[in-house]
Design a protein around this motif. Structure first.
Motif, PDB file in Angstrom:
ATOM      1  N   GLU A 157       0.832  -1.205   0.000  1.00  0.00           N
ATOM      2  CA  GLU A 157       0.000   0.000   0.000  1.00  0.00           C
ATOM      3  C   GLU A 157       0.870   1.259   0.000  1.00  0.00           C
ATOM      4  O   GLU A 157       0.543   2.244  -0.676  1.00  0.00           O
ATOM      5  N   TYR A 158       1.968   1.226   0.728  1.00  0.00           N
ATOM      6  CA  TYR A 158       2.904   2.347   0.757  1.00  0.00           C
ATOM      7  C   TYR A 158       3.507   2.553  -0.630  1.00  0.00           C
ATOM      8  O   TYR A 158       3.607   3.678  -1.122  1.00  0.00           O
ATOM      9  N   LYS A 159       3.892   1.469  -1.265  1.00  0.00           N
ATOM     10  CA  LYS A 159       4.449   1.531  -2.614  1.00  0.00           C
ATOM     11  C   LYS A 159       3.446   2.156  -3.589  1.00  0.00           C
ATOM     12  O   LYS A 159       3.802   3.004  -4.412  1.00  0.00           O
ATOM     13  N   THR A 160       2.193   1.740  -3.487  1.00  0.00           N
ATOM     14  CA  THR A 160       1.151   2.290  -4.363  1.00  0.00           C
ATOM     15  C   THR A 160       0.977   3.787  -4.127  1.00  0.00           C
ATOM     16  O   THR A 160       0.852   4.566  -5.079  1.00  0.00           O
ATOM     17  N   ALA A 161       0.991   4.205  -2.874  1.00  0.00           N
ATOM     18  CA  ALA A 161       0.841   5.629  -2.553  1.00  0.00           C
ATOM     19  C   ALA A 161       2.023   6.435  -3.098  1.00  0.00           C
ATOM     20  O   ALA A 161       1.841   7.523  -3.656  1.00  0.00           O
ATOM     21  N   VAL A 162       3.235   5.889  -2.956  1.00  0.00           N
ATOM     22  CA  VAL A 162       4.429   6.562  -3.472  1.00  0.00           C
ATOM     23  C   VAL A 162       4.356   6.644  -4.995  1.00  0.00           C
ATOM     24  O   VAL A 162       4.661   7.679  -5.599  1.00  0.00           O
ATOM     25  N   LYS A 163       3.926   5.567  -5.614  1.00  0.00           N
ATOM     26  CA  LYS A 163       3.810   5.541  -7.075  1.00  0.00           C
ATOM     27  C   LYS A 163       2.784   6.568  -7.551  1.00  0.00           C
ATOM     28  O   LYS A 163       3.022   7.276  -8.541  1.00  0.00           O
ATOM     29  N   ASP A 164       1.659   6.681  -6.852  1.00  0.00           N
ATOM     30  CA  ASP A 164       0.633   7.665  -7.224  1.00  0.00           C
ATOM     31  C   ASP A 164       1.190   9.092  -7.145  1.00  0.00           C
ATOM     32  O   ASP A 164       0.948   9.915  -8.035  1.00  0.00           O
ATOM     33  N   LEU A 165       1.948   9.369  -6.089  1.00  0.00           N
ATOM     34  CA  LEU A 165       2.569  10.692  -5.942  1.00  0.00           C
ATOM     35  C   LEU A 165       3.566  10.937  -7.064  1.00  0.00           C
ATOM     36  O   LEU A 165       3.566  12.006  -7.692  1.00  0.00           O
ATOM     37  N   LEU A 166       4.387   9.963  -7.340  1.00  0.00           N
ATOM     38  CA  LEU A 166       5.406  10.082  -8.382  1.00  0.00           C
ATOM     39  C   LEU A 166       4.770  10.315  -9.754  1.00  0.00           C
ATOM     40  O   LEU A 166       5.204  11.196 -10.509  1.00  0.00           O
ATOM     41  N   VAL A 167       3.733   9.559 -10.068  1.00  0.00           N
ATOM     42  CA  VAL A 167       3.065   9.702 -11.358  1.00  0.00           C
ATOM     43  C   VAL A 167       2.427  11.080 -11.486  1.00  0.00           C
ATOM     44  O   VAL A 167       2.504  11.723 -12.543  1.00  0.00           O
ATOM     45  N   ALA A 168       1.810  11.562 -10.419  1.00  0.00           N
ATOM     46  CA  ALA A 168       1.170  12.881 -10.463  1.00  0.00           C
ATOM     47  C   ALA A 168       2.200  13.984 -10.699  1.00  0.00           C
ATOM     48  O   ALA A 168       1.992  14.879 -11.526  1.00  0.00           O
ATOM     49  N   VAL A 169       3.324  13.927 -10.006  1.00  0.00           N
ATOM     50  CA  VAL A 169       4.367  14.944 -10.168  1.00  0.00           C
ATOM     51  C   VAL A 169       5.012  14.820 -11.551  1.00  0.00           C
ATOM     52  O   VAL A 169       5.281  15.829 -12.220  1.00  0.00           O
ATOM     53  N   LYS A 170       5.235  13.613 -12.001  1.00  0.00           N
ATOM     54  CA  LYS A 170       5.843  13.401 -13.325  1.00  0.00           C
ATOM     55  C   LYS A 170       4.916  13.896 -14.427  1.00  0.00           C
ATOM     56  O   LYS A 170       5.366  14.495 -15.410  1.00  0.00           O
ATOM     57  N   THR A 171       3.614  13.653 -14.289  1.00  0.00           N
ATOM     58  CA  THR A 171       2.643  14.127 -15.273  1.00  0.00           C
ATOM     59  C   THR A 171       2.640  15.657 -15.321  1.00  0.00           C
ATOM     60  O   THR A 171       2.615  16.254 -16.410  1.00  0.00           O
ATOM     61  N   ALA A 172       2.677  16.290 -14.160  1.00  0.00           N
ATOM     62  CA  ALA A 172       2.724  17.756 -14.111  1.00  0.00           C
ATOM     63  C   ALA A 172       4.012  18.269 -14.727  1.00  0.00           C
ATOM     64  O   ALA A 172       4.011  19.282 -15.449  1.00  0.00           O
ATOM     65  N   SER A 173       5.113  17.583 -14.487  1.00  0.00           N
ATOM     66  CA  SER A 173       6.392  17.977 -15.059  1.00  0.00           C
ATOM     67  C   SER A 173       6.376  17.838 -16.578  1.00  0.00           C
ATOM     68  O   SER A 173       6.901  18.695 -17.296  1.00  0.00           O
ATOM     69  N   ALA A 174       5.758  16.767 -17.068  1.00  0.00           N
ATOM     70  CA  ALA A 174       5.670  16.557 -18.514  1.00  0.00           C
ATOM     71  C   ALA A 174       4.817  17.642 -19.166  1.00  0.00           C
ATOM     72  O   ALA A 174       5.135  18.119 -20.270  1.00  0.00           O
ATOM     73  N   LYS A 175       3.747  18.059 -18.510  1.00  0.00           N
ATOM     74  CA  LYS A 175       2.908  19.146 -19.041  1.00  0.00           C
ATOM     75  C   LYS A 175       3.704  20.449 -19.108  1.00  0.00           C
ATOM     76  O   LYS A 175       3.580  21.219 -20.053  1.00  0.00           O
TER      77      LYS A 175
END
Length: 192
Positions: A157-175
């Motif tokens: 569950e911790y891994k999933t939460a970290v992955k969700d945070l990482l994906v959100a920040v990476k998506t914003a960075s890509a935009k």
């Protein structure tokens, strides 16, 4: 005739019960049939304890290595969260790039980290308290396994939460990268 009677009366039958052969005459078989239960091994409990004592250090090392592995995984996730947080706060936020649910994602990561901490401390207590001298070492191992499963679930569950945070920040960075490259393309085209 007399020989035939003697042979039939003293006919010996071998009955195997629990690996031990018993001889009964036909007269004894009719009056006292053998019991069908297996003989109880009184030393079985002692031998299991002796085996457990001999392997106690090995078991404790395995339990300790599992907790060490879980701590290492947690440290790696913590380091990754720190990097993502630093990148977002120092690089993206100053440029005006925001993640709409960043605070929720960060709160979820912190909540899941707390679950991992709790499960890990329970597991450490269980690992350190294992002893073959206790009344039921098998139940202690089963308790450890259950706590290990709780820890594994918490780590996932911790891994999933970290992955969700990482994906959100990476998506914003890509935009941000797309918008800055499109701005450069329009600016570069107007200068020609």
């Amino acid at each position: 005739m007399r020989l035939h009677q003697i042979l039939t009366q003293s006919l010996v039958m071998l009955v195997l019960v629990g690996g031990v052969a018993f001889a009964y005459t036909t007269n004894q078989m009719q009056t006292n049939p053998p019991a069908q239960t297996k003989p109880v091994d009184q030393n079985k409990g002692n031998s299991v304890q002796a085996i457990c004592k001999a392997r106690e250090n090995i078991i404790k090392k395995r339990l300790q290595s599992f907790t060490t592995l879980a701590e290492t995984i947690e440290r790696n996730f913590d380091r990754l969260v720190g990097r993502v947080k630093s990148y977002y706060e120092n690089k993206l936020a100053p440029k005006g790039v925001t993640v709409s649910n960043y605070s929720e994602l960060l709160a979820n990561v912190n909540s899941k980290r707390g679950n991992v901490e709790s499960a890990l401390s329970d597991l450490k207590i269980s690992a350190n308290s294992f002893s073959c001298g206790s009344a039921d070492p098998k139940s202690e191992l089963n308790t450890f396994r259950e706590k290990a499963q709780v820890l594994i679930k918490a780590l996932k569950e911790y891994k999933t939460a970290v992955k969700d945070l990482l994906v959100a920040v990476k998506t914003a960075s890509a935009k941000m990268d797309k918008s800055s490259s499109s701005n450069q393309g329009t600016q570069g085209g107007s200068n020609q």
